[in-house]
Design an enzyme around this catalytic site. Structure first.
Site, PDB file in Angstrom:
ATOM      1  N   LYS A  33       0.832  -1.206   0.000  1.00 57.12           N
ATOM      2  CA  LYS A  33       0.000   0.000   0.000  1.00 57.12           C
ATOM      3  C   LYS A  33       0.863   1.251   0.000  1.00 57.12           C
ATOM      4  CE  LYS A  33      -3.109   2.536   3.133  1.00 57.12           C
ATOM      5  NZ  LYS A  33      -3.743   2.499   4.478  1.00 57.12           N
TER       6      LYS A  33
ATOM      7  N   ASP B 197      -2.569  10.388   3.989  1.00 58.94           N
ATOM      8  CA  ASP B 197      -3.971  10.007   4.148  1.00 58.94           C
ATOM      9  C   ASP B 197      -4.672  10.956   5.108  1.00 58.94           C
ATOM     10  OD1 ASP B 197      -6.393   8.723   4.193  1.00 58.94           O
ATOM     11  OD2 ASP B 197      -5.738   7.121   5.546  1.00 58.94           O
TER      12      ASP B 197
ATOM     13  N   LYS C 133     -10.053  12.469   8.875  1.00 56.88           N
ATOM     14  CA  LYS C 133      -9.542  12.017  10.167  1.00 56.88           C
ATOM     15  C   LYS C 133      -9.502  13.167  11.171  1.00 56.88           C
ATOM     16  CE  LYS C 133      -6.285   8.625   8.205  1.00 56.88           C
ATOM     17  NZ  LYS C 133      -6.767   7.425   8.907  1.00 56.88           N
TER      18      LYS C 133
ATOM     19  N   ASP D  17       1.764   6.192   5.781  1.00 57.22           N
ATOM     20  CA  ASP D  17       0.742   5.318   5.220  1.00 57.22           C
ATOM     21  C   ASP D  17       1.185   4.628   3.933  1.00 57.22           C
ATOM     22  OD1 ASP D  17      -1.697   4.194   5.843  1.00 57.22           O
ATOM     23  OD2 ASP D  17      -2.860   5.605   4.663  1.00 57.22           O
TER      24      ASP D  17
ATOM     25  N   ASP E  24     -12.158   6.828   4.268  1.00 57.41           N
ATOM     26  CA  ASP E  24     -10.936   6.592   5.037  1.00 57.41           C
ATOM     27  C   ASP E  24     -10.547   5.111   5.045  1.00 57.41           C
ATOM     28  OD1 ASP E  24      -8.731   7.312   6.557  1.00 57.41           O
ATOM     29  OD2 ASP E  24      -9.790   7.119   8.466  1.00 57.41           O
TER      30      ASP E  24
ATOM     31  N   GLU F   4      -9.506   3.545   2.474  1.00 54.33           N
ATOM     32  CA  GLU F   4      -9.052   3.673   1.089  1.00 54.33           C
ATOM     33  C   GLU F   4      -7.970   2.679   0.703  1.00 54.33           C
ATOM     34  OE1 GLU F   4      -5.669   4.903   3.046  1.00 54.33           O
ATOM     35  OE2 GLU F   4      -7.728   5.417   3.532  1.00 54.33           O
TER      36      GLU F   4
ATOM     37  N   ARG G  50      -7.595  -0.501   1.172  1.00 52.57           N
ATOM     38  CA  ARG G  50      -8.080  -1.755   0.585  1.00 52.57           C
ATOM     39  C   ARG G  50      -8.546  -1.563  -0.851  1.00 52.57           C
ATOM     40  NH1 ARG G  50     -12.303  -2.280   5.368  1.00 52.57           N
ATOM     41  NH2 ARG G  50     -10.485  -1.280   6.313  1.00 52.57           N
TER      42      ARG G  50
END
Length: 506
Positions: free
Chosen positions: A270, A275, A282, A293, A352, A354, A356
């Site tokens: 990933k 993010d 968030k 991230d 959030d 995201e 996956r």
């Protein structure tokens, strides 16, 4: 070997003895244990490298200072009988016949972290475990000062040369030392990527750096930009990235080492370069930690480059989706439906969740290459931290391969733990308008729900493992062992050790 972008790893050599002439700007790291025949002071574990006079002087100095040889306890002294500027005694705890590799690795890391202004380091820890000692020293010496001005930049060069003392300096020892140095340098590469701020590491830049590293290592490299991603139907990557002014990328890095008959392994990581959570934004507190991230992508890039540099006899193909998850007038909204690469439709209930979405695209594409095994790693869920804490990755996937990955991870000191994927969790991902929803309506088992989502995109017959490193990829607390504050490089060593195991046994 210089990594990208900021860290220069120390050079590593092996020798059978200390230099005959005195080297003032140097330190000898010596392991000691608690307890001795005459009392409870510290006892040197040198095994033939130091003569009786030097050992006696070290132990007398340690006794005078009250040093006990406790686990990772450090005591620095001057010893006139040795040709070095000083001796750094590092405790291994109670005396025993042998110590685990991780004990040696952490002791070496603690010692290296404490050395400021020392460029040359010798150590007898290498007698106990050559590879672990070198890994710990190189990783403990790690520092990232790319963005510091002269005002706050370290004034000293830090450890630049490590000499591991070992009775056998022939080819086998040199090869083992080179392997350990390469592994530690790969971890440092992953750390560098994670520590680089999102202002300087956005998808296009990340892809460019990955491409440069890959080409330098002899990998086949392909980069898909936003136009190619749209044309080819990578709906997850495009959906996540469309809220940012800095468009997404998908990088493919291929190492051809196994020939036609060897096993093929796919790696997926990933790469969310920052993010915010998107429209499902968030909280502001600690959002700056989301610079990490892309920790999974960093580790995957470092691992496939390492496989090439060490000429691992196995085919490894890495897919690294990269995007920035931002809120804007063009961002995807909660309730939108996107089509993942391969045709599965997904209702985005939470922007959030995201990671996956971009991973699903990459997993489907990776499976088109027909791998025998697939390893995916990501800073995927806060639920990993709730379930397993800051240092323990969670591993999900095919039962046998999941357990194999977890066992190997524990062996190299990254300590991943096997977790289940209960079948009933799939029902939590049902959508009223699409094939799947990207989150469940329950706040429970979030790490396992995310793994269940990813399982939907793994091709039949592919043994796979998902490693959730949400907390282990980034140390937000104080340094410990060979682990600094900031990027850790987890799970680079786990993935490379799994590749080595597959290359050896299938």
């Amino acid at each position: 070997m210089s990594t990208s972008p900021g860290y220069l790893s120390p050079s590593v050599t092996v020798a059978s003895a200390l230099p005959k002439r005195r080297v003032d700007a140097s330190v000898l790291i010596v392991p000691v244990v608690s307890g001795s025949e005459d009392g409870d002071g510290a006892t040197v574990v040198a095994d033939g490298y130091l003569d009786a006079e030097a050992v006696g002087e070290i132990e007398a100095a340690l006794e005078a200072l009250g040093a006990k040889g406790g686990n990772e306890q450090l005591t620095r002294i001057v010893v006139s009988a040795l040709p070095v500027g000083s001796v750094l005694a590092v405790g291994l705890g109670k005396s025993r016949d042998e110590w685990s590799a991780e004990t040696i690795r952490r002791a070496a890391g603690v010692a290296a972290r404490s050395l400021s202004g020392v460029e040359n380091v010798y150590t007898t820890l290498s007698h106990l475990d050559l590879g672990a000692a070198i890994e710990g020293l190189v990783l403990g010496a790690y520092r990232f000062s790319e963005f510091r001005s002269e005002k706050t930049a370290p004034k000293d060069a830090g450890v630049r040369k490590i000499t591991a003392l070992t009775p056998d300096t022939k080819a086998a020892a040199k090869d083992a030392a080179a392997r350990a140095e390469a592994i530690a340098t790969a971890v440092a590469t992953a750390r560098d990527f994670v520590n680089t701020p999102p202002s300087h590491l956005f998808p296009a830049e990340f892809a460019m750096r990955a491409k440069a590293l890959g080409e330098d290592a002899g990998l086949d490299v392909e980069v898909l930009d936003e136009k190619a991603l749209t044309k080819d139907g990578y709906g997850g990557i495009i959906g996540v990235g469309k809220g940012s002014s800095r468009p997404p990328r998908l990088v493919r890095l291929a190492h051809r080492g196994g020939g036609r008959k060897g096993k093929k392994v796919a790696l997926v990581g990933k790469g969310i370069t920052f993010d915010t959570g998107g429209i499902s934004i968030k909280p502001a507190a600690n959002m700056h930690h989301m610079t990490s991230d892309m920790g999974g992508a960093a580790a995957v890039i470092a691992t496939v480059v390492l496989a090439a540099r060490l000429k691992l006899p196995i085919d490894v193909v890495a897919y690294v989706p990269m995007a920035e998850n931002m809120p804007s007038s063009t961002a995807q909204r909660p309730g939108d439906v996107l089509t993942q690469y391969g045709g599965t439709t997904v209702e985005v209930l939470n922007t959030d969740a995201e990671g996956r979405l971009i991973l699903a695209d990459a997993i489907v594409r990776a499976c088109e290459d027909g791998p025998d095994y697939l390893i995916e790693t990501s800073t995927l869920t806060g639920a990993q931290t709730v379930a397993l804490g800051a240092r323990t990755p969670g591993v999900m996937g095919s039962d046998d391969f999941r357990d194999r990955v977890a066992e190997i991870s524990q062996g190299v000191g990254e300590n991943a733990w096997a977790m289940p994927l209960p079948e009933e969790l799939k029902d939590d991902l049902k959508s009223t308008v699409a094939d799947l929803a990207n989150v469940s309506g329950s706040r429970f088992a979030g790490m396992l729900v995310a793994g269940t989502y990813l399982r939907e995109f793994v091709a039949d017959g592919v043994e796979w493992a998902h490693i959730d490193i949400a907390a282990p990829a980034y140390n937000s607390g104080g340094p410990w062992g060979y682990t600094p504050k900031g990027g850790t490089g987890v799970p680079t060593r786990t993935m490379f050790a799994v590749l080595e195991d597959i290359a050896a046994s299938g």
